[in-house]
Write a protein that holds these residues in place. Structure first.
Motif, PDB file in Angstrom:
ATOM      1  N   CYS A 122      93.892   7.939 202.338  1.00  0.00           N
ATOM      2  CA  CYS A 122      94.826   8.300 201.457  1.00  0.00           C
ATOM      3  C   CYS A 122      96.094   9.363 201.947  1.00  0.00           C
ATOM      4  CB  CYS A 122      94.284   9.213 200.424  1.00  0.00           C
ATOM      5  SG  CYS A 122      95.403   9.938 199.200  1.00  0.00           S
TER       6      CYS A 122
ATOM      7  N   VAL B 117      98.268  10.904 200.782  1.00  0.00           N
ATOM      8  CA  VAL B 117      98.489  12.349 200.278  1.00  0.00           C
ATOM      9  C   VAL B 117      97.564  13.325 200.826  1.00  0.00           C
ATOM     10  CG1 VAL B 117      99.016  13.602 198.391  1.00  0.00           C
ATOM     11  CG2 VAL B 117      99.629  11.353 198.475  1.00  0.00           C
ATOM     12  N   CYS B 118      96.235  12.997 200.335  1.00  0.00           N
ATOM     13  CA  CYS B 118      95.194  13.931 200.553  1.00  0.00           C
ATOM     14  C   CYS B 118      94.221  13.872 201.700  1.00  0.00           C
ATOM     15  CB  CYS B 118      94.310  14.252 199.244  1.00  0.00           C
ATOM     16  SG  CYS B 118      93.326  12.535 199.102  1.00  0.00           S
TER      17      CYS B 118
ATOM     18  N   CYS C  53      94.987   7.261 196.856  1.00  0.00           N
ATOM     19  CA  CYS C  53      93.844   7.505 196.068  1.00  0.00           C
ATOM     20  C   CYS C  53      94.136   7.521 194.706  1.00  0.00           C
ATOM     21  CB  CYS C  53      92.916   8.401 196.443  1.00  0.00           C
ATOM     22  SG  CYS C  53      93.202  10.115 196.243  1.00  0.00           S
TER      23      CYS C  53
ATOM     24  N   CYS D 237      95.148  11.199 193.753  1.00  0.00           N
ATOM     25  CA  CYS D 237      96.563  11.465 194.026  1.00  0.00           C
ATOM     26  C   CYS D 237      97.878  10.597 193.304  1.00  0.00           C
ATOM     27  CB  CYS D 237      96.819  11.245 195.279  1.00  0.00           C
ATOM     28  SG  CYS D 237      96.000  12.582 196.499  1.00  0.00           S
TER      29      CYS D 237
HETATM   30 ZN   LIG Z   1      94.369  11.229 198.055  1.00  0.00          ZN
END
Ligand SMILES: [Zn+2]
Ligand SMILES: [Mn+2]
Ligand SMILES: [Mn+2]
Ligand SMILES: [Zn+2]
Lengths: 143, 143
Positions: B96, B98-99, B136, B139
């Motif tokens: 992912c 983002v995270c 994901c 996110c």
């Molecule tokens: Zn994520």
DNA sequence: TGTGTAAATGATAATCCTTTTCATTTAGAG
DNA sequence: CTCTAAATGAAAAGGATTATCATTTACACA
């Protein structure tokens, strides 16, 4: 299914490496977490069980374990990059592990896999990385 | 077929970026070489045509060009790694953006492609890297 | 159960690579 | 030509990784 701590320790020994407390601790830390951990993460965790362990030992242990394929190495986004001019068609790479030569290849469509993964995992796929490592013809001969 | 210097310059402008001498020089250096070059390589080359260019500008320019897909970024072996315990079955990753969550996936056999490449390029393939980047489910919602 | 030795360790320093900061310059719209 | 947001570059900061080397230790073998 994942390798066990015991299994990894045995493999280390089989390959002629000494089974030190430090190595046990590193293996324990990796085995105990479901996540992918950076060397710094592992240092922190290992440090709890073995306060005198050195960061150097973490790096050295990881290198061995990865080489023996007892742990799984992930290429996170970070550094280690090089660039070349863009090509209108999407392509991927084969890199020679000896001389560094890079050969492009195209004509391989990864989107069916991408669709499958998107469906199965719920991820919205933004991109991918597909690279092969090997020895080019030259480097095979000069060996 | 590769993008031309002129084409890249135009694309930069189209996206609202200023066409500075420094950027021209960087683009020229990438376009002039068939190889994948590191930021340091490019700094050296760009420096010949524009002795006052800063390394910072190289990095900034590359970031833009890569984001617009005007140049092709390659993940060389180096740093930026994380680890997890090995799994007996071969697998690949979705990460992912983002995270940072990492999801394994397996059941995708890349060996037919590997065989094709080995035949076509003469490389003796030693390994590969197949990773997807995306967002994901979590996110995607928190966006 | 000792002993010897090559392997392993860890503090430290040295390298690298990349990003941040901020004062100065400049591309290019108007 | 003027003006301004964008871009630049020197410098410093920040990180990650590797090299060094004196010291310690695992473990094969006596
Ligand atoms: Zn994520
Ligand atoms: Mn390429
Ligand atoms: Mn994995
Ligand atoms: Zn080669």
């Amino acid at each position: 299914m994942r390798l066990t701590e015991k299994r990894i320790a045995a493999a280390l020994r089989e390959h002629g490496y000494k089974l030190t407390p430090q190595r046990r601790v590193v293996i324990g830390a990796i085995a105990a977490s479901p996540d992918h951990l950076t060397p710094a993460d592992l240092y922190q965790k290992a440090h709890q069980d073995h306060p005198t362990i050195g960061l150097t030992t973490i790096y050295r242990t990881l290198e061995i374990l990865a080489r023996l394929e007892l742990i799984c190495e992930l290429h996170a986004g970070g550094s280690c990059r090089s660039y070349t001019i863009g090509a209108p068609e999407h392509h991927h790479h084969i890199i020679c592990s000896v001389c560094g030569e890079v050969v492009d290849f195209s004509g391989y469509d990864i989107s069916p896999l991408e669709k499958r993964l998107s469906r199965e995992t719920g991820f919205e796929i933004e991109g991918h990385l597909l690279e092969f490592i090997g020895r080019c013809q030259n480097c095979q001969q000069n060996a």
